[in-house]
Enzyme design. Structure first.
Site, PDB file in Angstrom:
ATOM      1  N   ALA A   1     -55.268 -30.971 -85.696  1.00  0.00           N
ATOM      2  CA  ALA A   1     -56.641 -31.314 -86.068  1.00  0.00           C
ATOM      3  C   ALA A   1     -57.444 -30.047 -86.322  1.00  0.00           C
ATOM      4  O   ALA A   1     -57.279 -29.047 -85.630  1.00  0.00           O
ATOM      5  CB  ALA A   1     -57.309 -32.140 -84.969  1.00  0.00           C
ATOM      6  N   CYS A   2     -58.322 -30.113 -87.319  1.00  0.00           N
ATOM      7  CA  CYS A   2     -59.237 -29.026 -87.656  1.00  0.00           C
ATOM      8  C   CYS A   2     -58.435 -27.738 -87.866  1.00  0.00           C
ATOM      9  O   CYS A   2     -57.495 -27.719 -88.639  1.00  0.00           O
ATOM     10  CB  CYS A   2     -60.303 -28.906 -86.573  1.00  0.00           C
ATOM     11  SG  CYS A   2     -61.793 -28.025 -87.103  1.00  0.00           S
ATOM     12  N   SER A   3     -58.779 -26.642 -87.176  1.00  0.00           N
ATOM     13  CA  SER A   3     -58.019 -25.405 -87.363  1.00  0.00           C
ATOM     14  C   SER A   3     -56.579 -25.566 -86.882  1.00  0.00           C
ATOM     15  O   SER A   3     -55.674 -24.873 -87.367  1.00  0.00           O
ATOM     16  CB  SER A   3     -58.695 -24.239 -86.642  1.00  0.00           C
ATOM     17  OG  SER A   3     -58.772 -24.464 -85.253  1.00  0.00           O
TER      18      SER A   3
ATOM     19  N   GLY B   1     -54.912 -28.087 -87.595  1.00  0.00           N
ATOM     20  CA  GLY B   1     -54.251 -28.630 -88.784  1.00  0.00           C
ATOM     21  C   GLY B   1     -53.802 -27.541 -89.729  1.00  0.00           C
ATOM     22  O   GLY B   1     -52.745 -27.659 -90.381  1.00  0.00           O
TER      23      GLY B   1
ATOM     24  N   MET C   1     -55.497 -34.138 -89.129  1.00  0.00           N
ATOM     25  CA  MET C   1     -56.784 -34.794 -88.894  1.00  0.00           C
ATOM     26  C   MET C   1     -57.936 -33.828 -89.158  1.00  0.00           C
ATOM     27  O   MET C   1     -57.898 -32.679 -88.720  1.00  0.00           O
ATOM     28  CB  MET C   1     -56.869 -35.289 -87.449  1.00  0.00           C
ATOM     29  CG  MET C   1     -55.738 -36.193 -87.017  1.00  0.00           C
ATOM     30  SD  MET C   1     -55.949 -36.668 -85.263  1.00  0.00           S
ATOM     31  CE  MET C   1     -54.457 -37.600 -84.976  1.00  0.00           C
TER      32      MET C   1
END
Length: 562
Positions: A295-297, A299, A323
């Site tokens: 998720a986010c960084s 990801g 995500m």
């Protein structure tokens, strides 16, 4: 198929900035835009006088009680009835609105390029937000009323709150009452243990909650910013508990909060740590395959891992979930995308290189000032003028539990903005290989949020076109950045949008022709998607770990407390 009705207005969507705080804002860029604004003003006095005349005429109408200026119905600052019934407060509010309107019209009339206009608007809006009458005691009727009702007690409490923030919260106004929460006691309580520990990470295996589990384990790769326990907040919001309840075997990495001595940890080191984690997971579970999510960084790290393993012929990743993650950031993702400049990126890189880390407190401060009305002045009014405690909210507690980013990893993430390695496959070397997601063929599940102000959903959508997999699911949740992730079943207002085929390149085609609305949380759909890619059921292990990788500290581990 039902036509999607995606509400892109209101709430966080209006404040979308598409500007990750890790990129930074160069003071020189902002001051340069102000200089251009002043030169334009001095060089074109006729325009300035025209707007001053219009403003003066509005002031005359305000003084004569004839002004029709009114705030946006969604502007919560002026909801108190006194702004409508009391002439003093109504006039003060209208004068402020006249200033905002006048400055906005004047800015629109100046000759700027897009970058100068975005930066000048950012500075002027920050100033205008700060001078709202509601930010002062005399200009805030609800604060004065509360002071009267409490005999000045609210003001005393407000001063105490301000002192606490100055001395114990890095000078940042508190967004959350942290007192009710304790990690490991009422947050991050899913049972499990650390089964592998290095200087960089702890790998946690969670205890099964069902008699049988799917054979293919699942690795959660959290962002390096903030703590991993967002995946296991309260039991009802816990992704970990949801997965174990569905027979999935979750493992999760908990990154160490780095200090200056870890400055040289880069993206390649983090990816290598994940490969080591996969080795351990496969040894413990005896599985040849692992599903992953980021998720986010996290990801970005997961996507780099996918690319590197594909390049080396390692096929142990079976399927991936990404995500609220942007792999192809573009300046036009939002109106303020022009705030990012090459100079600003380089200055951000130099600052973290000098310190060894990008400080977590600095990240929090930068992010707050990107949305000052929501993340600064709202709490100034509540905490200082009203003398109230900020809300006790577990998501905000986690959000304020920030971590540092190593200088090298920060620099590597900045390269994503500079070189577009994922959008330009086969060109850029990163993490010890040439990045190329077009060769990644594993099934992929991508999640975005309609009102996400950190990773705008249309930017997340572009990832569907970067990956070579023929099987890509794109889920658009009717929620913001964190709420898109923590989306457990049971919320009657929850809904999401998906299609029954691979998302097309044209996002408008997906919106108009493919996407359909579904009530409820997307988690159950994801669980079925995961289970279909997690192998056969087998008897759940009686204990976590193995002889080679025995269990250590209980979940959530020890690094979470750094």
């Amino acid at each position: 198929m039902a036509k999607p009705k995606i509400d892109l207005g209101g709430g966080a969507a209006e404040n979308t900035v598409a500007l990750n705080p890790i990129v930074g804002l160069a003071r020189e860029d902002l001051m340069g835009a102000v200089g251009v604004m002043l030169r334009e003003t001095a060089g074109r006095p006729v325009k300035t006088l025209k707007h001053l005349k219009t403003f003066s005429e509005e002031v005359v109408r305000i003084v004569g009680n004839k002004s029709e200026l009114a705030p946006d119905p969604k502007d919560k600052r002026f909801l108190d009835p006194a702004f409508r019934s009391n002439p003093f407060y109504r006039a003060g509010m209208q004068y402020y609105l006249a200033v905002r309107q006048g400055v906005g019209n004047w800015m629109d009339d100046l000759d700027f390029d897009d970058a100068e206009r975005a930066r000048a608007s950012f500075v002027t809006n920050m100033i205008l937000d700060s001078i709202s009458p509601t930010n002062s005691l005399i200009g805030n009727p609800s604060a004065l009323k509360k002071a009267f009702e409490t005999g000045g007690g609210s003001l005393i409490r407000g001063l105490k709150n301000a002192y606490e923030d100055m001395t114990k919260n890095d000078g940042i106004v508190s967004q959350v009452d942290k007192r009710p929460f304790k990690v490991g006691e009422n947050l991050a309580t899913a049972p499990g243990a650390v089964v592998h520990r290095t200087e960089m990470m702890e790998l946690i295996q969670y205890t099964p909650a069902t008699d049988e589990v799917h054979a293919t384990p699942f690795l959660i790769i959290p962002p390096q910013i903030n703590k991993a326990y967002v995946n296991d907040l309260s039991p009802e919001k816990s992704i970990i508990r949801f997965l174990t309840g569905n027979g999935i075997q979750p493992f999760m990495v908990s990154w160490r909060n780095p200090t200056a001595e870890h400055a040289d940890w880069g993206l390649g080191d983090y990816v290598d740590a994940l490969i080591e984690a996969i080795d351990v997971i496969c040894e413990i579970t005896k599985s040849k395959k692992v599903n992953i999510s980021g998720a986010c960084s996290g990801g970005i790290t997961a996507a780099t891992l996918l690319s590197k393993l594909t390049a080396t012929g390692d096929d142990r990743i079976n399927a991936a979930t990404l995500m609220v993650c942007v792999l192809d950031p573009q300046p036009d993702d939002s109106e303020t995308g022009a705030l990012v400049s090459k100079h600003g990126i380089e200055m951000a890189r130099r600052r973290s290189a000098k310190a060894g880390v990008l400080d977590g407190a600095s990240l929090s401060r930068t992010f707050a000032w990107l949305r000052p009305n929501d993340l600064v002045w709202n709490y100034v009014v509540n905490n200082y003028l009203h003398g109230e405690d900020p809300p006790a909210f577990d998501v905000l507690f986690w959000n304020n539990d920030s971590t540092n980013l190593t200088a090298t990893l920060h620099s590597d993430y900045l390269r994503v903005y500079e070189t577009q390695p994922f959008a330009d496959p086969g060109v850029t070397e990163m993490a010890g290989h040439v990045v190329d997601l077009t060769k990644v063929t594993q099934d992929c599940f991508i999640v975005a949020g309609v009102t996400d102000h950190i990773t705008p959903w249309k930017a997340c959508y572009r990832t569907t076109q970067l990956i070579g997999s023929p099987n890509v699911e794109f889920i658009l949740s009717q929620a913001g950045h964190i709420q898109s992730l923590l989306n457990p079943p049971g919320n009657p207002k929850a809904k999401y949008f998906k299609s029954d085929k691979r998302p097309p390149a044209n996002i408008d085609d997906w919106l108009a022709n493919d996407a359909s609305e579904h009530a409820g949380s997307w988690w159950p759909f994801w669980a079925e998607w995961l289970k279909a890619r997690s192998g056969d059921l087998k008897a759940a292990p009686k204990a976590v770990g193995s002889k080679k990788n025995p269990p250590g500290a209980p979940a959530p581990g020890e690094y979470v407390f750094d």
